[in-house]
Design a protein around this motif. Structure first.
Motif, PDB file in Angstrom:
ATOM      1  N   GLN A  45      -3.964  -5.208  -5.673  1.00  0.00           N
ATOM      2  CA  GLN A  45      -3.309  -4.233  -5.205  1.00  0.00           C
ATOM      3  C   GLN A  45      -3.458  -3.622  -6.594  1.00  0.00           C
ATOM      4  OE1 GLN A  45      -1.949  -2.800  -2.554  1.00  0.00           O
ATOM      5  NE2 GLN A  45      -1.908  -4.396  -1.162  1.00  0.00           N
ATOM      6  N   ILE A  46      -2.911  -4.461  -7.546  1.00  0.00           N
ATOM      7  CA  ILE A  46      -3.355  -3.015  -8.544  1.00  0.00           C
ATOM      8  C   ILE A  46      -4.818  -2.952  -9.008  1.00  0.00           C
ATOM      9  CG2 ILE A  46      -2.788  -3.938 -11.353  1.00  0.00           C
ATOM     10  CD1 ILE A  46      -0.843  -5.608 -10.885  1.00  0.00           C
ATOM     11  N   ARG A  47      -5.567  -3.554  -8.821  1.00  0.00           N
ATOM     12  CA  ARG A  47      -6.968  -3.116  -8.889  1.00  0.00           C
ATOM     13  C   ARG A  47      -7.259  -2.274  -7.867  1.00  0.00           C
ATOM     14  NH1 ARG A  47      -7.973  -9.451  -8.792  1.00  0.00           N
ATOM     15  NH2 ARG A  47      -8.697  -9.730 -11.816  1.00  0.00           N
ATOM     16  N   LEU A  48      -6.846  -2.667  -6.731  1.00  0.00           N
ATOM     17  CA  LEU A  48      -7.460  -1.453  -6.311  1.00  0.00           C
ATOM     18  C   LEU A  48      -6.999  -0.032  -6.364  1.00  0.00           C
ATOM     19  CD1 LEU A  48      -8.125  -0.417  -2.729  1.00  0.00           C
ATOM     20  CD2 LEU A  48      -5.565  -0.997  -1.589  1.00  0.00           C
ATOM     21  N   ARG A  49      -6.361  -0.058  -7.231  1.00  0.00           N
ATOM     22  CA  ARG A  49      -5.122   0.864  -7.743  1.00  0.00           C
ATOM     23  C   ARG A  49      -5.788   1.823  -9.255  1.00  0.00           C
ATOM     24  NH1 ARG A  49      -1.361   3.978  -4.250  1.00  0.00           N
ATOM     25  NH2 ARG A  49      -1.228   1.958  -1.862  1.00  0.00           N
ATOM     26  N   GLY A  50      -7.239   1.282  -9.462  1.00  0.00           N
ATOM     27  CA  GLY A  50      -8.027   1.094 -10.162  1.00  0.00           C
ATOM     28  C   GLY A  50      -6.964   0.456 -12.107  1.00  0.00           C
ATOM     29  N   PHE A  51      -5.827  -0.419 -11.934  1.00  0.00           N
ATOM     30  CA  PHE A  51      -5.248  -0.881 -12.682  1.00  0.00           C
ATOM     31  C   PHE A  51      -5.757  -2.420 -13.155  1.00  0.00           C
ATOM     32  CE2 PHE A  51      -2.424   2.507 -11.827  1.00  0.00           C
ATOM     33  CZ  PHE A  51      -2.402   3.282 -12.964  1.00  0.00           C
TER      34      PHE A  51
ATOM     35  N   LEU B 298       0.435  -0.699  -0.425  1.00  0.00           N
ATOM     36  CA  LEU B 298      -0.253   0.002  -0.164  1.00  0.00           C
ATOM     37  C   LEU B 298       1.221   1.154   0.194  1.00  0.00           C
ATOM     38  CD1 LEU B 298      -3.003  -1.193   2.627  1.00  0.00           C
ATOM     39  CD2 LEU B 298      -2.939  -0.109  -0.035  1.00  0.00           C
ATOM     40  N   SER B 299       2.211   1.942   0.414  1.00  0.00           N
ATOM     41  CA  SER B 299       3.198   2.617   1.144  1.00  0.00           C
ATOM     42  C   SER B 299       4.386   2.272  -0.631  1.00  0.00           C
ATOM     43  CB  SER B 299       3.493   2.231   2.108  1.00  0.00           C
ATOM     44  OG  SER B 299       2.692   2.449   2.947  1.00  0.00           O
ATOM     45  N   PHE B 300       4.341   1.537  -0.839  1.00  0.00           N
ATOM     46  CA  PHE B 300       5.477   1.321  -1.793  1.00  0.00           C
ATOM     47  C   PHE B 300       4.932   0.938  -3.567  1.00  0.00           C
ATOM     48  CE2 PHE B 300       8.020   0.297   1.574  1.00  0.00           C
ATOM     49  CZ  PHE B 300       9.258   0.421   1.453  1.00  0.00           C
ATOM     50  N   TYR B 301       3.570   0.333  -3.563  1.00  0.00           N
ATOM     51  CA  TYR B 301       3.301   0.416  -4.967  1.00  0.00           C
ATOM     52  C   TYR B 301       2.547   1.943  -4.995  1.00  0.00           C
ATOM     53  CZ  TYR B 301       0.587  -0.912  -9.068  1.00  0.00           C
ATOM     54  OH  TYR B 301      -0.250  -1.074  -9.970  1.00  0.00           O
ATOM     55  N   GLN B 302       3.059   2.464  -5.432  1.00  0.00           N
ATOM     56  CA  GLN B 302       2.039   4.073  -6.578  1.00  0.00           C
ATOM     57  C   GLN B 302       2.318   4.202  -7.621  1.00  0.00           C
ATOM     58  OE1 GLN B 302       0.857   5.840  -4.471  1.00  0.00           O
ATOM     59  NE2 GLN B 302       1.575   5.028  -2.166  1.00  0.00           N
ATOM     60  N   PRO B 303       1.877   3.107  -8.339  1.00  0.00           N
ATOM     61  CA  PRO B 303       1.094   3.270  -9.694  1.00  0.00           C
ATOM     62  C   PRO B 303       0.742   4.588 -10.947  1.00  0.00           C
ATOM     63  CG  PRO B 303      -0.515   2.393  -9.430  1.00  0.00           C
ATOM     64  CD  PRO B 303       0.162   2.185  -7.764  1.00  0.00           C
ATOM     65  N   THR B 304       1.626   5.201 -11.077  1.00  0.00           N
ATOM     66  CA  THR B 304       1.376   6.126 -12.627  1.00  0.00           C
ATOM     67  C   THR B 304       1.143   5.570 -13.898  1.00  0.00           C
ATOM     68  OG1 THR B 304       3.838   6.029 -13.305  1.00  0.00           O
ATOM     69  CG2 THR B 304       3.187   7.572 -11.465  1.00  0.00           C
ATOM     70  N   ALA B 305       0.426   6.447 -14.725  1.00  0.00           N
ATOM     71  CA  ALA B 305      -0.076   6.287 -15.629  1.00  0.00           C
ATOM     72  C   ALA B 305       1.423   5.204 -16.943  1.00  0.00           C
ATOM     73  CB  ALA B 305      -0.528   7.386 -16.806  1.00  0.00           C
TER      74      ALA B 305
END
Length: 463
Positions: A175-181, A146-153
């Protein structure tokens, strides 16, 4: 282990057998090696089940009074003898002083886990302030990501090995789905080359170099649970960070098994369970690591009162004084009944070092490999004879103590015959046994007994 100094394992076995006047595969050789094992006393720190106490054992085919052949510490470690004493102490304290147990006794409940984090840090090659004992492995993995995975486009991928441990795979997906990917686009899975069963380090590094600009997190296991492959964690960390990725590891099969240097390697984060090689009991308290370089920059996404500074935690003013580094990721007070068995085990580890344990492990696992290859290498002259292919890397630097044995015959019946004869190991259908001689409590005689018993099991399973 002085008989081995300056010689290969094969040379040592031949020297010892010649001096004893027996074959290198003789039980006498195993006994001799055990007599020279400077760590053999540590076996006495653990409770080893008798064959008669194992539910699948069959006393019509085996002597139930003997100790079982326990080679499944990669799944559940043995119980340290001090566990019961420590648990009884805390149950007695609860009964006699109740709430005062939070601040009294040899392990006050309000900070009991803090008292053994230095021991845990020694095992994983970290500073005590880089380690927290809390939760379960997958919970810790989620908290860290939650802290280290900060995805961008443009940088949203997570790299992990194909067929990673299921819980890791599921955690990464969520975690990927949680961030909208979507996992189909953001999970980058690396498979072995066609016809191979383990990953080549150069392929891992090449993929990181090629795809690194789109990778947010490299998330590998330290030791692959199925194949037993030990990854080059230092090289993976360096390659990932050079491309701007965070690099983390699930060390469930590595902690207490191989020599880790999480701090020295500059690993960004790691987590591990403690009930395998660290012998804390099923569902035991897990560990988490965040390198000190992130002490002030990386903050927890979720807060709980156990992340509050201990000096003011109980003032209850609802103004968070966050502990720095991984300590701030704590959420709730840790179950004292889970602290006790972990303390009992870590104190045994503290009687030696991972470097010394690793040295014995290389010999012990090499001895298992030697015997398996001697008896079960494929023989074209006997095509019907069962043979075994070891899928774990042959290079000792690329494995821990586990060997994954792939059989030319279906494994279930063989496994059942092994269990009838007092062997505890691990089956993965259709054809693999995972066998782990743990240097902390296993012996060369255990390994010899296993290979001897395997012959009987194979013979019985073919009838």
């Amino acid at each position: 282990m002085d008989p081995f100094v300056g010689f290969t394992l094969r040379e040592t076995l031949e020297r010892v057998s010649a001096s004893l006047g027996c074959s290198p595969t003789s039980a006498e050789v195993a006994s001799y090696l055990d007599s020279r094992d400077t760590l053999r006393h540590l076996r006495e720190e653990f409770l080893l089940p008798r064959i008669s106490d194992l539910p699948p054992s069959d006393l019509s085919v085996v002597d139930g009074t003997k100790e079982c052949i326990y080679l499944v510490g990669n799944s559940l470690g043995l119980q340290p003898k001090l566990t019961r004493k420590y648990l009884d102490e805390e149950l007695d304290k609860w009964a006699k002083m109740a709430i005062h147990g939070h601040t009294e006794g040899s392990r006050p409940w309000a900070w009991a886990e803090n008292n053994i984090e230095d021991l845990m840090a020694n095992v994983v090659g970290a500073k005590p302030e880089e380690v927290a004992l809390m939760n379960g492995l997958t919970v810790n993995l989620h908290l860290l990501m939650l802290s280290f995975y900060q995805p961008t486009a443009t940088r949203h991928k997570i790299l992990l090995e194909d067929k990673a441990f299921p819980s890791d795979h599921y955690a990464v997906e969520s975690q990927i789905r949680l961030r909208g990917f979507e996992p189909q686009q953001s999970m980058l899975l690396l498979s072995p080359r066609p016809g191979e069963e383990t990953l080549r380090t150069e392929d891992i590094l090449e993929l990181i170099e090629k795809e690194g600009d789109s990778i947010a997190v490299v998330m590998f296991s330290g030791v692959q649970y199925y194949t037993g492959q030990l990854f080059d964690m230092a090289a993976i960390t360096e390659a990932g960070q050079r491309k701007g990725c965070y690099v983390g590891f699930d060390c469930a099969h590595a902690a207490g098994n191989v020599e880790l240097k999480l701090h020295e390697w500059g690993v960004d984060f790691a987590c591990w369970c403690t009930y395998k090689y660290l012998n804390s009991g099923a569902g035991g308290l897990a560990g988490a690591f965040i390198h000190e370089k992130h002490r002030d920059a990386i903050k927890p996404a979720l807060l709980g009162w156990w992340g509050h500074d201990l000096k003011t935690r109980f003032q209850m003013n609802n103004v968070m004084e966050l502990q720095p580094g991984v300590s701030g990721f704590r959420l709730s007070n840790q179950p004292i009944l889970l602290v006790c068995p972990l303390q009992a085990s870590l104190q045994v580890f503290n009687k030696t070092s991972m470097q010394v344990l690793r040295r014995k492990s290389l010999l012990l696992t090499g001895y298992l490999e030697y015997l398996i290859q001697h008896y079960y290498t494929e023989d074209p002259r006997q095509p019907s004879k069962p043979h075994i292919h070891i899928i774990t890397p042959s290079d000792p630097k690329q494995r821990g103590c586990q060997l994954s044995l792939s059989f030319s015959v279906p494994i279930r019946k063989v496994f059942q015959e092994l269990e009838r004869r007092g062997v505890a190991c691990d089956m993965r259908e259709p054809s693999v046994l995972r066998v782990a001689p743990v240097p902390l409590y296993n012996s060369f005689t255990d390994v010899h007994r296993f290979v001897e018993t395997l012959g009987r099991a194979l013979a019985a399973s073919s009838q």
